[in-house]
Design an enzyme around this catalytic site. Sequence first.
Site, PDB file in Angstrom:
ATOM      1  N   CYS A 111      45.040 -30.297  29.698  1.00  0.00           N
ATOM      2  CA  CYS A 111      44.953 -29.015  28.983  1.00  0.00           C
ATOM      3  C   CYS A 111      45.412 -29.140  27.530  1.00  0.00           C
ATOM      4  CB  CYS A 111      45.770 -27.936  29.687  1.00  0.00           C
ATOM      5  SG  CYS A 111      45.058 -27.501  31.282  1.00  0.00           S
TER       6      CYS A 111
ATOM      7  N   HIS B 230      34.414 -15.937  21.495  1.00  0.00           N
ATOM      8  CA  HIS B 230      33.901 -17.054  20.694  1.00  0.00           C
ATOM      9  C   HIS B 230      34.887 -17.449  19.594  1.00  0.00           C
ATOM     10  CE1 HIS B 230      30.331 -16.149  22.983  1.00  0.00           C
ATOM     11  NE2 HIS B 230      29.860 -17.325  22.618  1.00  0.00           N
TER      12      HIS B 230
ATOM     13  N   GLU C  14      41.202 -17.133  34.407  1.00  0.00           N
ATOM     14  CA  GLU C  14      40.832 -18.197  33.477  1.00  0.00           C
ATOM     15  C   GLU C  14      39.775 -19.120  34.075  1.00  0.00           C
ATOM     16  OE1 GLU C  14      43.761 -20.243  30.518  1.00  0.00           O
ATOM     17  OE2 GLU C  14      43.497 -21.618  32.184  1.00  0.00           O
TER      18      GLU C  14
HETATM   19 ZN   LIG Z   1      42.454 -23.918  29.634  1.00  0.00          ZN
END
Ligand SMILES: [Zn+2]
Length: 150
Positions: free
Chosen positions: A37, A78, A130
Site C-alpha cells: 500500500c 479522479h 475501499e
Molecule cells: Zn489503497
Amino acid sequence: MLQQIYPQASHPYSYELNKDFQFAAAHYVPAEEAGKCRRLHGHTYYANVTVAGDELDDTGFLVNFAVIKRLIHDRFDHSVLNDDQESFSGTLPDRFPTTEVVARTIYEIVQRYLDGTANRPECVQVFLRETPTSYCLYRPKRKAGSDVNR
Ligand SMILES: [Zn+2]
C-alpha cells in the site's frame, strides 16, 4: 450501493437520511509497515453518509442529497488523495489517507457544512468501502451536552 444494508448508527433523532455515492481516487500510505500500500494505486470508493436530525430546513429537507455528493465526490473523484494537503499529510499518521482517515475526513467535511445550516442536523456515520472485502465505519463521539443545546 443499491439495496446494500449498512450497519445502523444509534442516535436519538426522528429523521435519518442516507446518501450513497462513489468516487475513484488514487492514494498511497507513506509508512514502512503499509507494505504494498506504500505504492501508488487506485480504488473505487463506495461511501454512505448518514445524516440525522429533528428539524427540517425551509425546503423540507434534513439536508439536500445533492450537496453531500458535491462536497465529497466533486472534491475527491479522479484525484490523488495524498495531493489534497488540506485533508491529508505525508508525515502525520493521523492524516495519512488510509480508509479510516478518509472516512473521518468525509465526516469532518460534511459536519462542517451542516454546522452552518439553520436546522443543524448531524452526520452520525460514514461508511466507506475501499475494496469488495474491506470497509471502514466512522462514527463521531457524541459531543457532551449536544442534546441540551438544541
Ligand atoms: Zn489503497
